[in-house]
Design a protein around this motif. Structure first.
Motif, mmCIF file in Angstrom:
data_model
loop_
_atom_site.group_PDB
_atom_site.id
_atom_site.type_symbol
_atom_site.label_atom_id
_atom_site.label_comp_id
_atom_site.label_asym_id
_atom_site.label_seq_id
_atom_site.Cartn_x
_atom_site.Cartn_y
_atom_site.Cartn_z
ATOM 1 N N GLY A 1 54.761 49.289 64.273
ATOM 2 C CA GLY A 1 55.028 48.439 64.322
ATOM 3 C C GLY A 1 53.091 47.835 64.347
ATOM 4 N N LYS A 2 52.851 46.898 63.973
ATOM 5 C CA LYS A 2 51.784 46.534 63.852
ATOM 6 C C LYS A 2 50.491 45.141 64.803
ATOM 7 C CE LYS A 2 50.860 44.831 59.310
ATOM 8 N NZ LYS A 2 49.991 45.410 58.644
ATOM 9 N N ILE A 3 49.617 45.685 65.620
ATOM 10 C CA ILE A 3 48.783 43.560 65.983
ATOM 11 C C ILE A 3 47.443 43.788 65.251
ATOM 12 C CG2 ILE A 3 48.016 43.476 67.966
ATOM 13 C CD1 ILE A 3 48.986 45.579 69.166
ATOM 14 N N THR A 4 47.899 42.850 64.745
ATOM 15 C CA THR A 4 46.011 42.563 63.918
ATOM 16 C C THR A 4 45.922 40.756 64.311
ATOM 17 O OG1 THR A 4 48.255 41.437 62.411
ATOM 18 C CG2 THR A 4 47.815 42.936 61.183
ATOM 19 N N LYS A 5 44.734 40.975 64.583
ATOM 20 C CA LYS A 5 43.757 39.870 64.506
ATOM 21 C C LYS A 5 43.188 39.638 63.128
ATOM 22 C CE LYS A 5 39.594 38.915 67.684
ATOM 23 N NZ LYS A 5 38.940 38.212 66.853
ATOM 24 N N ASP A 6 43.491 38.021 63.007
ATOM 25 C CA ASP A 6 42.213 37.228 62.009
ATOM 26 C C ASP A 6 42.622 38.323 60.797
ATOM 27 O OD1 ASP A 6 41.169 35.857 63.119
ATOM 28 O OD2 ASP A 6 39.771 36.278 64.296
ATOM 29 N N GLY A 7 43.662 38.810 61.017
ATOM 30 C CA GLY A 7 44.264 39.895 59.501
ATOM 31 C C GLY A 7 44.041 41.159 59.617
ATOM 32 N N MET A 8 43.020 41.377 60.686
ATOM 33 C CA MET A 8 42.014 42.697 61.049
ATOM 34 C C MET A 8 43.295 43.425 61.059
ATOM 35 S SD MET A 8 37.976 43.979 62.159
ATOM 36 C CE MET A 8 39.077 44.235 63.792
ATOM 37 N N GLU A 9 43.743 45.363 61.224
ATOM 38 C CA GLU A 9 44.817 45.290 62.119
ATOM 39 C C GLU A 9 43.923 46.206 63.374
ATOM 40 O OE1 GLU A 9 47.651 48.501 60.130
ATOM 41 O OE2 GLU A 9 48.357 48.878 61.310
ATOM 42 N N LEU A 10 44.484 45.918 63.961
ATOM 43 C CA LEU A 10 43.610 46.318 65.723
ATOM 44 C C LEU A 10 44.202 47.801 65.856
ATOM 45 C CD1 LEU A 10 43.433 43.537 67.892
ATOM 46 C CD2 LEU A 10 41.461 44.384 66.430
ATOM 47 N N THR A 11 45.894 48.449 65.976
ATOM 48 C CA THR A 11 46.664 49.234 66.106
ATOM 49 C C THR A 11 46.288 50.144 65.041
ATOM 50 O OG1 THR A 11 48.581 48.109 64.693
ATOM 51 C CG2 THR A 11 49.015 49.035 66.485
ATOM 52 N N GLY A 12 46.022 51.301 65.260
ATOM 53 C CA GLY A 12 45.044 52.747 65.490
ATOM 54 C C GLY A 12 43.299 52.762 66.089
ATOM 55 N N LEU A 13 42.976 51.735 65.971
ATOM 56 C CA LEU A 13 41.956 51.800 66.400
ATOM 57 C C LEU A 13 41.491 52.412 67.453
ATOM 58 C CD1 LEU A 13 40.213 47.866 66.551
ATOM 59 C CD2 LEU A 13 39.401 49.811 64.412
#
Lengths: 234, 293
Positions: A59-71
């Motif tokens: 699954g993934k988490i995005t903030k304003d379209g930018m992906e946070l997962t993986g950071l």
């Protein structure tokens, strides 16, 4: 309204125990969004997953379209997410000022930010040199909020901020959250106290056993407590 | 010689021990405080510091001060780089788990020790002191270099204290020590902080070794006693407490110097160990430490 933060079907586990099962939350820009559920439902884990402190398996988490997962975890707050963890988690050995400095350093903010934040929590101004572990519970909570606000977040994650606070402090906290909403900050609030949650939230998502259930407007809950009874049991 | 001058001599010797011990224990305490890693290989970083000091001093002919100064710069840097490498290759892969890192640093101890034996050999080799001056006291002459060790140690301890309390890097380290998870939630790259702290701790051990090597000679087993004493100091002073470490080092160093001269070195070690036992029983967090939360 557009989504400021989108949690999209995330799975998380501690060791072999899966805590979140395809959890999705949409936080609209400028809203106070409350996460309600029983103890152990996965509310805190959801916040920790957003901060990158718990690994997201899928699954993934995005903030304003930018992906946070993986950071890496330390890059997440730099995108503008302020975090007030459960139990406040201040740097207790450090002074009030030093705690704020850590917050300021996250995104390189300076004196103007400090002034704004201290305006919101004037009690802290008199205690800047005091070791933060020696503050009262309410002051510690103020400091935890202030520290998160020092990075001028556009998204604020609050994990049970009213825990152990007296009613006057809860009211102050509520005012602060609403003041921030007026400035366009979106808030994801985890709460155990239904009343505290309902008095400040715009929308409420219920979470049960790591899965999300209904997401409703708060107006609906004020008249009809059926959902609250079902998922929180109060 | 009368009792007074004897006591003075013993105290001076004790102060030299204390000065070096404080530096080394500070490194150990910093690593434990920030990373919660009990670095059993700390004594080997000290030994490496001395061996590399001998090697770099031997590169330069001419005035002994030149070789010594080169060692003073090169040795801590190389040892810090080796520590950095150990952190990346070993400690980080273990996720800094307390038990695992103890076993890993024991392994590191033997690897470094045997490498030193292989490449440096079993001999003890001296480094010439940067200056050879004797201070004439009314009762005996005393090496000015030994006094310089004390001064250098005081300077380095003050520098460390300022670094930790007055700089941004120090603030970041203290925040990491206080709560690593929350530190990450405020943009602190805890991983990198750990690597730097581990290198810094090892560098301090190496620095202590460079200071001592003109009066003690470099040997591949020289890390063992100082490691034990460092643990003694750190336990008595309180893990992670800078003030406690300095006070305990002063106490252990002085009592070691005085008791060794008037009675026997063995008695000094016995008393130090007894003190550790007492501290562990009655005040496990150390004299200046704060109780674990």
């Amino acid at each position: 309204m557009s989504a400021a933060l989108l949690v999209d079907g995330i799975n998380c586990s501690y060791g072999d125990v899966q805590v979140l099962h395809g959890l999705s939350i949409e936080i609209r820009s400028g809203e106070v969004h409350c996460l309600l559920g029983r103890n152990g439902a996965g509310k805190t884990t959801a916040l920790r997953a957003i901060m990158g402190l718990v690994r997201v398996r899928s699954g993934k988490i995005t903030k304003d379209g930018m992906e946070l997962t993986g950071l890496p975890a330390h890059e997440v707050p730099k995108t503008g997410i302020g975090y007030v963890p459960q139990g406040r988690r201040l740097f207790t050995e450090l002074t009030v000022l030093e705690n704020l400095q850590i917050g300021l350093m996250t995104r390189g903010k300076g004196q103007t930010t400090t002034d704004e934040v201290l305006q919101l929590f004037p009690v802290l101004r008199e205690r800047l040199k005091q070791r933060s572990g020696t503050l009262s519970g309410g002051e510690q909570q103020m400091l935890a909020m202030a520290r998160a606000l020092c990075l001028e977040p556009d998204i604020l994650l609050l994990d049970e901020p009213t825990e152990g606070l007296q009613p006057s402090m809860i009211a102050r906290l509520r005012e602060a959250i609403l003041a921030l909403r007026d400035r366009g900050v979106s808030t994801l609030l985890v709460e155990q106290r239904v009343d505290a949650a309902l008095s400040v939230a715009d929308r409420v998502s219920f979470i049960e056993n790591g899965r999300n259930r209904e997401t409703v407007d708060v107006a609906l809950l004020r008249d009809d407590r059926t959902l609250v009874h079902r998922y929180v049991g109060v | 010689m009368a009792f007074g001058p004897y006591l003075l001599l013993a105290s001076l010797e004790g102060l030299v021990t204390a000065a070096v011990l404080a530096l080394m224990a500070l490194g150990l305490s910093l690593v434990f405080g920030v990373m919660r890693v009990v670095n059993v290989a700390h004594g080997e970083f000290y030994m490496l510091g001395a061996v590399i000091a001998w090697w770099s001093a031997s590169l330069i002919s001419g005035h002994p001060a030149l070789g010594f100064l080169l060692a003073l710069v090169v040795s801590p840097l190389i040892v810090a780089a080796i520590a950095l490498l150990s952190d990346r290759l070993v400690l980080r892969r273990l996720n800094y788990e307390p038990q695992a890192t103890i076993v890993a640093t024991i392994g590191l101890l033997y690897i470094i020790q045997q490498l030193a034996l292989t490449f440096y050999g079993p001999d003890a080799r001296p480094v010439q002191a940067p200056f050879d001056m004797r201070l004439a006291l009314p009762w005996f002459g005393y090496s000015a270099y030994k006094l310089a060790i004390i001064a250098a140690s005081i300077f380095l301890i003050i520098a460390t204290w300022i670094g930790l309390t007055r700089t941004k890097a120090g603030l970041v380290m203290r925040a990491t020590q206080s709560d690593p998870d929350t530190a990450q939630a405020f943009g602190i790259p805890v991983d990198r902080v750990y690597a730097v702290v581990f290198a810094l701790g090892a560098g301090m051990a190496a620095l202590a070794a460079v200071l001592i090597v003109p009066i003690q000679q470099a040997h591949y087993l020289m890390g063992q006693d100082p490691l034990l004493l460092s643990f003694v100091v750190v336990i008595i002073g309180g893990l992670g407490s800078l003030r406690g470490t300095v006070v305990a080092a002063l106490f252990i160093g002085l009592s070691d110097g005085i008791i060794s001269m008037f009675f026997s070195p063995t008695l000094a070690k016995m008393l130090a160990t007894l003190l550790v036992a007492l501290v562990l029983v009655f005040r496990p967090q150390g004299l200046f430490g704060t109780a674990a939360r």
